[in-house]
Write a protein that holds these residues in place. Structure first.
Motif, PDB file in Angstrom:
ATOM      1  N   PRO A  20      44.625  44.194  25.725  1.00 30.88           N
ATOM      2  CA  PRO A  20      44.369  45.106  26.848  1.00 30.88           C
ATOM      3  C   PRO A  20      44.802  44.547  28.196  1.00 30.88           C
ATOM      4  N   VAL A  21      44.724  43.219  28.372  1.00 29.35           N
ATOM      5  CA  VAL A  21      45.152  42.623  29.643  1.00 29.35           C
ATOM      6  C   VAL A  21      46.662  42.796  29.804  1.00 29.35           C
ATOM      7  N   ALA A  22      47.411  42.517  28.743  1.00 27.97           N
ATOM      8  CA  ALA A  22      48.864  42.686  28.797  1.00 27.97           C
ATOM      9  C   ALA A  22      49.232  44.139  29.035  1.00 27.97           C
ATOM     10  N   ALA A  23      48.519  45.031  28.379  1.00 31.26           N
ATOM     11  CA  ALA A  23      48.802  46.462  28.549  1.00 31.26           C
ATOM     12  C   ALA A  23      48.580  46.880  29.998  1.00 31.26           C
ATOM     13  N   TRP A  24      47.525  46.371  30.607  1.00 28.45           N
ATOM     14  CA  TRP A  24      47.229  46.718  32.003  1.00 28.45           C
ATOM     15  C   TRP A  24      48.316  46.196  32.935  1.00 28.45           C
ATOM     16  N   PHE A  25      48.649  44.924  32.808  1.00 27.12           N
ATOM     17  CA  PHE A  25      49.618  44.325  33.722  1.00 27.12           C
ATOM     18  C   PHE A  25      51.034  44.833  33.491  1.00 27.12           C
ATOM     19  N   ARG A  35      50.452  47.936  35.968  1.00 25.08           N
ATOM     20  CA  ARG A  35      49.720  47.826  37.223  1.00 25.08           C
ATOM     21  C   ARG A  35      49.677  46.367  37.683  1.00 25.08           C
ATOM     22  N   ASP A  36      49.322  46.196  38.975  1.00 29.26           N
ATOM     23  CA  ASP A  36      49.352  44.848  39.537  1.00 29.26           C
ATOM     24  C   ASP A  36      48.276  44.728  40.615  1.00 29.26           C
ATOM     25  N   ASP A  37      46.997  44.885  40.207  1.00 29.69           N
ATOM     26  CA  ASP A  37      45.940  44.901  41.218  1.00 29.69           C
ATOM     27  C   ASP A  37      44.872  43.821  41.035  1.00 29.69           C
TER      28      ASP A  37
END
Length: 480
Positions: free
Chosen positions: A255-260, A263-265
């Protein structure tokens, strides 16, 4: 004659009503629902959803990782300033109950010929972990009546003490029930059907819960810890036995890889980067990446709780993202319980007088296990680290020594780090710079707003017993 006509009318109405009920049942049947759910598919889904929930945005890096100051926000900083509502914490509750626990309860309720004893035991162990996460976060929760939809749609909340005690019993029974002769378990993406590993996972969860209750119920904690440490088969005993969800094939994606990827927040928190620098900690290069701006040659953390403008002004290219190799790569696993955590727990049990042994040695083993977990295996590097005065175990303040090092070792595991910080009171964190809680840091999640509208009476009873439903009400286990 009139009596016969009346009886005929009653019969026709009854038949018509029966037909309507049948038609309504057909109309309300979900055409996409699985008609004959299988335990292996349900188990796979429950494990995947549970790991994603634990490691993903809502419960981890958009809440607990911010509170615990492992991460900070570089834009949209409201959660980092503790601006939460009763809709901010719905994901853990809704996903935990409606998806994970529901799937696992289905397995547990299957007849023996459809799901053998081992399926039911594994489902019980995994369900216990979800209940532990829920009570750690919210306090009193529906537990004994949870999932019994045929009996009630408004389950009573159980006190946190009762939940913990119930989980200790359930985990012990489930681990005892695991038996290779009872059949195999398929669909297990967590442990590949290894019953020995599930038994150790259950033991590690019991050890975790025993320390949750140690300040309130030391005798019960001691009893549980004595049982667990008497048999090596009951506890995780190496990094090879870590409970973690591997993200090694589609559709399993970190999930962390999917988010980054879109997105970049988020950035690494200044609090933990400063601590790692102060300790000359080699895990710094694992936990964080250097900023992409080539003019910045050091790791730069973002202070917690900045306003949007102050955070933006630090610069996206001049601050450190979480480390790529172990946290932002597609294949990075979601760690649930590590070997290091088990060793820290044993060290604390000794320090509390709940177990005999050498707390300092167990503490060193725990730090070493954490280093090894991240492939830091140079004995000289590890020895130099352990021998620093700022790292050496302090028996006069074991909570500080263990609390600070455990906080580092739990990096990325927001919910667990949040619980341990509240329990041990270390590290001593300072509230976010522009936090809205008068210099205080949240100590619990707020119940979802839907509980007030859909289960209002039981919600009110729980709040009356536990305390105001806000971010600053301490839970039963959090005594200091």
């Amino acid at each position: 004659m009139y009596k016969n006509i009346f009886n005929l009318l009653v019969l026709l109405i009854t038949l018509s009503f029966t037909a309507c009920k049948k038609n309504l049942a057909e109309i309300n049947r979900n055409p996409n629902a699985v008609e004959d759910p299988q335990p292996d598919y349900l188990l796979t889904a429950a494990e995947k959803i549970a790991a994603d929930t634990y490691w993903g945005a809502d419960n981890n890096f958009n809440s607990s990782l911010l509170i615990i100051q492992h991460w900070a926000k570089i834009q949209y900083t409201e959660p980092d300033r503790y601006i939460f509502s009763n809709s901010s914490f719905t994901a853990l509750w809704n996903t935990g109950y409606a998806q994970v626990i529901t799937n696992l309860n289905t397995i547990i309720q299957f007849p023996e010929e459809k799901a053998n004893t081992n399926y039911k035991a594994v489902a019980t162990i995994l369900r216990s972990w979800i209940f532990q996460l829920l009570t750690d976060a919210y306090g009193a929760i529906p537990y004994k009546e949870s999932g019994k939809i045929k009996q009630t749609l408004t389950p009573v909340y159980d006190s946190q003490k009762d939940v913990y005690f119930g989980l200790l019993d359930e985990l012990k029974s489930a681990a005892t029930a695991l038996n290779p002769a009872a059949g195999s378990v398929s669909g297990d993406v967590l442990y590949g059907g290894s019953l020995a590993s599930w038994k150790k996972f259950a033991g590690a969860l019991r050890l975790r819960i025993a320390l949750r209750i140690a300040d309130r119920e030391p005798e019960k904690a001691k009893q549980v810890i004595s049982e667990l440490t008497a048999d090596p088969a009951l506890l995780i005993s190496s990094n090879a036995e870590i409970a973690q969800q591997a993200y090694d094939k589609p559709p399993l994606q970190n999930p962390v890889a999917a988010w980054f990827s879109t997105r970049d927040d988020y950035r690494v928190g200044k609090t933990i980067i400063d601590k790692l620098y102060a300790l000359n900690d080699p895990r710094l290069v694992v936990f964080a990446d250097k900023p992409t701006d080539p003019s910045v040659t050091s790791y730069v953390g973002v202070p917690s709780g900045l306003t949007n403008s102050d955070a933006n002004n630090l610069g996206f290219a001049k601050t450190s993202k979480p480390g790529l190799t172990f946290f932002r790569s597609d294949a990075n696993p979601a760690v649930i319980i590590s070997y290091a955590e088990v060793l820290f727990a044993k060290a604390e049990a000794v320090a509390r007088g709940l177990l005999t042994g050498d707390a300092a040695d167990l503490y060193k083993q725990a730090i070493t296990a954490s280093f090894n977990q991240y492939q830091i295996k140079d004995n000289a590097v590890i020895s130099n680290y352990l021998n620093q005065p700022s790292v050496v175990y302090n028996p006069a303040n074991y909570k500080k020594s263990i609390g600070e090092q455990k906080w580092i070792a739990l990096y990325g595991q927001g919910l667990e780090a949040f619980a341990e910080w509240r329990r041990l009171d270390y590290p001593q964190l300072t509230a976010g710079a522009s936090g809205v809680l008068d210099g205080k840091i949240p100590v619990r999640f707020i119940y979802p707003g839907t509980e007030q509208s859909l289960n209002g009476d039981n919600y009110k009873a729980a709040v009356a017993a536990q305390g105001t439903d806000n971010l600053l009400t301490k839970l039963w286990f959090d005594v200091n």
